[in-house]
Each structure stands twice: as C-alpha cells, then as structure tokens.
Design a protein around this motif. Structure first.
Motif, PDB file in Angstrom:
ATOM      1  N   LYS A  65      43.606  53.743  39.048  1.00  0.00           N
ATOM      2  CA  LYS A  65      43.397  52.377  39.549  1.00  0.00           C
ATOM      3  C   LYS A  65      42.048  51.804  39.106  1.00  0.00           C
ATOM      4  O   LYS A  65      41.880  50.586  39.035  1.00  0.00           O
ATOM      5  CB  LYS A  65      43.527  52.320  41.069  1.00  0.00           C
ATOM      6  CG  LYS A  65      42.436  53.073  41.822  1.00  0.00           C
ATOM      7  CD  LYS A  65      42.619  52.953  43.333  1.00  0.00           C
ATOM      8  CE  LYS A  65      41.591  53.706  44.099  1.00  0.00           C
ATOM      9  NZ  LYS A  65      40.209  53.331  43.850  1.00  0.00           N
ATOM     10  N   GLU A  91      44.601  47.784  34.777  1.00  0.00           N
ATOM     11  CA  GLU A  91      45.009  46.624  35.574  1.00  0.00           C
ATOM     12  C   GLU A  91      46.327  46.113  35.016  1.00  0.00           C
ATOM     13  O   GLU A  91      46.672  46.362  33.869  1.00  0.00           O
ATOM     14  CB  GLU A  91      43.965  45.509  35.543  1.00  0.00           C
ATOM     15  CG  GLU A  91      43.680  44.951  34.177  1.00  0.00           C
ATOM     16  CD  GLU A  91      42.586  43.900  34.174  1.00  0.00           C
ATOM     17  OE1 GLU A  91      42.935  42.712  34.054  1.00  0.00           O
ATOM     18  OE2 GLU A  91      41.402  44.277  34.290  1.00  0.00           O
ATOM     19  N   TRP A  92      47.083  45.435  35.855  1.00  0.00           N
ATOM     20  CA  TRP A  92      48.332  44.792  35.474  1.00  0.00           C
ATOM     21  C   TRP A  92      48.081  43.301  35.429  1.00  0.00           C
ATOM     22  O   TRP A  92      47.424  42.743  36.303  1.00  0.00           O
ATOM     23  CB  TRP A  92      49.421  45.058  36.496  1.00  0.00           C
ATOM     24  CG  TRP A  92      50.010  46.431  36.413  1.00  0.00           C
ATOM     25  CD1 TRP A  92      49.570  47.541  37.042  1.00  0.00           C
ATOM     26  CD2 TRP A  92      51.158  46.824  35.659  1.00  0.00           C
ATOM     27  NE1 TRP A  92      50.351  48.610  36.744  1.00  0.00           N
ATOM     28  CE2 TRP A  92      51.359  48.192  35.880  1.00  0.00           C
ATOM     29  CE3 TRP A  92      52.054  46.147  34.817  1.00  0.00           C
ATOM     30  CZ2 TRP A  92      52.397  48.913  35.320  1.00  0.00           C
ATOM     31  CZ3 TRP A  92      53.090  46.870  34.256  1.00  0.00           C
ATOM     32  CH2 TRP A  92      53.244  48.234  34.505  1.00  0.00           C
ATOM     33  N   ARG A  93      48.622  42.633  34.430  1.00  0.00           N
ATOM     34  CA  ARG A  93      48.514  41.179  34.347  1.00  0.00           C
ATOM     35  C   ARG A  93      49.889  40.593  34.040  1.00  0.00           C
ATOM     36  O   ARG A  93      50.650  41.181  33.290  1.00  0.00           O
ATOM     37  CB  ARG A  93      47.541  40.758  33.252  1.00  0.00           C
ATOM     38  CG  ARG A  93      46.126  41.125  33.593  1.00  0.00           C
ATOM     39  CD  ARG A  93      45.180  40.366  32.752  1.00  0.00           C
ATOM     40  NE  ARG A  93      43.825  40.739  33.145  1.00  0.00           N
ATOM     41  CZ  ARG A  93      42.824  39.927  33.045  1.00  0.00           C
ATOM     42  NH1 ARG A  93      42.989  38.713  32.572  1.00  0.00           N
ATOM     43  NH2 ARG A  93      41.624  40.324  33.395  1.00  0.00           N
TER      44      ARG A  93
END
Length: 185
Positions: free
Chosen positions: A177, A181-183
């Motif tokens: 984490k 990151e997710w975008r």
C-alpha cells in the motif's frame, strides 16, 4: 518447490560452505538466467564462470582498489566492498555478467540483465544453492575485463553461488500500500 515458495525463500547469502558446485549445476542455473525476458530479445548477457585462484584475484582487485580509495571518489562514502570481497573469497563460484558496449541500449540491457539475474537467483534457491547479486564489482570493472580478456565487453554485475552456510531472515519489505496506487481515468 512452487514458484511462490521459491520467491519467498530467496535470500542474499553471504556465507557459504566450503563445498564445490558441479559444472552441471552451475550450467543449469545459468540456463535459467538465459531464459529471462530481454528488451527486443537482445539477450545481452554473457557469463564468465570463475573458480579458485582466478575468482580470488577478483576479490583481491576489489580490496586493492578499496585501499587506494578509488570507489570513495565515485560514491563519496565507504561502501561494502571489503565485505563483498570476503564473500567472493568464500563462495565457490563467481559468475561475471558482461554485456556488449552499446550506449543506446544501456537501460534496456540493464533491465534485461536484472531479469536474468533474478532468474539465476530463483533457480539457485529452487536447487538449495545460495546466491548473492553483486554490484560492488563495478568498481573494478575495467581491471576484471582486462584480466579476463573481455575489454570489448562491459562488466555489468556478478553473482556468487554456493551451498549456503546461513539462513538469514527476510529483510524488511515496504508494504504494498506504501509503494502503489490505483487510478481511474
């Protein structure tokens, strides 16, 4: 071993038993390195396997270079060169990994060789062989290239191989984490 287990068990080994490795075992390990993916399928690696006195000459070169303070000029601080030289003396095998000199392919070749070395380390782990990926050899790259009559190639890195004489715990790893990151668009 299952691949996931091999990945979790892989460690950098710095202490080796005083036991030789057979030629077929070393060639098997390097064959898995050869199977690594490479940018544009260049397969930029070239392996030179060293044992005994010639392997120890590499460690001697590193120590001599350290005493002259050469790497301090390059990196500005004391490095792990002496500890790395000690590991090279102890390991039965030192694999020098070269690449063709090609300034246009430095990044692609280095990434490809990284994949190759990871395959080498994982196959070694799978066979119960210890490995150590060595960067410090870069401080004596020109001297080692000359000694091995490969001045036409660039020394990229090296790997020690041998029967492990330690079982180090895994070093602390960053949490996933904290490094991803997710975008969404």
């Amino acid at each position: 071993m299952e691949l996931s287990e091999v990945i979790k068990k892989r460690r950098s080994i710095r202490k080796f038993k005083n036991e030789k490795l057979g030629k077929s075992v070393v060639e098997d390990i390097l064959n898995f390195g050869r199977l690594a993916p490479s940018a544009k399928n260049k397969q930029p690696w070239y392996f030179v396997v060293l044992e005994d006195d010639i392997k120890n000459k590499v460690a001697d070169l590193m120590i001599e270079n350290y005493k002259r303070g050469k790497e301090k000029e390059k990196i500005g601080f004391n490095s792990s060169v002496l500890q790395t030289a000690k590991v090279i003396f102890e390991a039965p095998i030192l694999v020098i990994i070269f690449r063709k000199k090609d300034d246009n392919w430095i990044i692609g070749d280095n990434l490809s060789i990284g994949a190759c070395v990871e395959n080498i380390c994982l196959r070694a782990t799978d066979l119960g062989i210890g490995s150590l990926w060595i960067r410090d050899i870069r401080y004596v790259s020109s001297e080692v290239s000359k000694m091995l009559n490969h001045e036409d190639l660039e020394l990229n890195c090296a790997v020690c191989l041998g029967i492990p004489n330690e079982s180090p715990k895994q070093r602390l790893r960053k949490n996933l984490k904290d490094i991803m990151e997710w975008r969404n668009l």
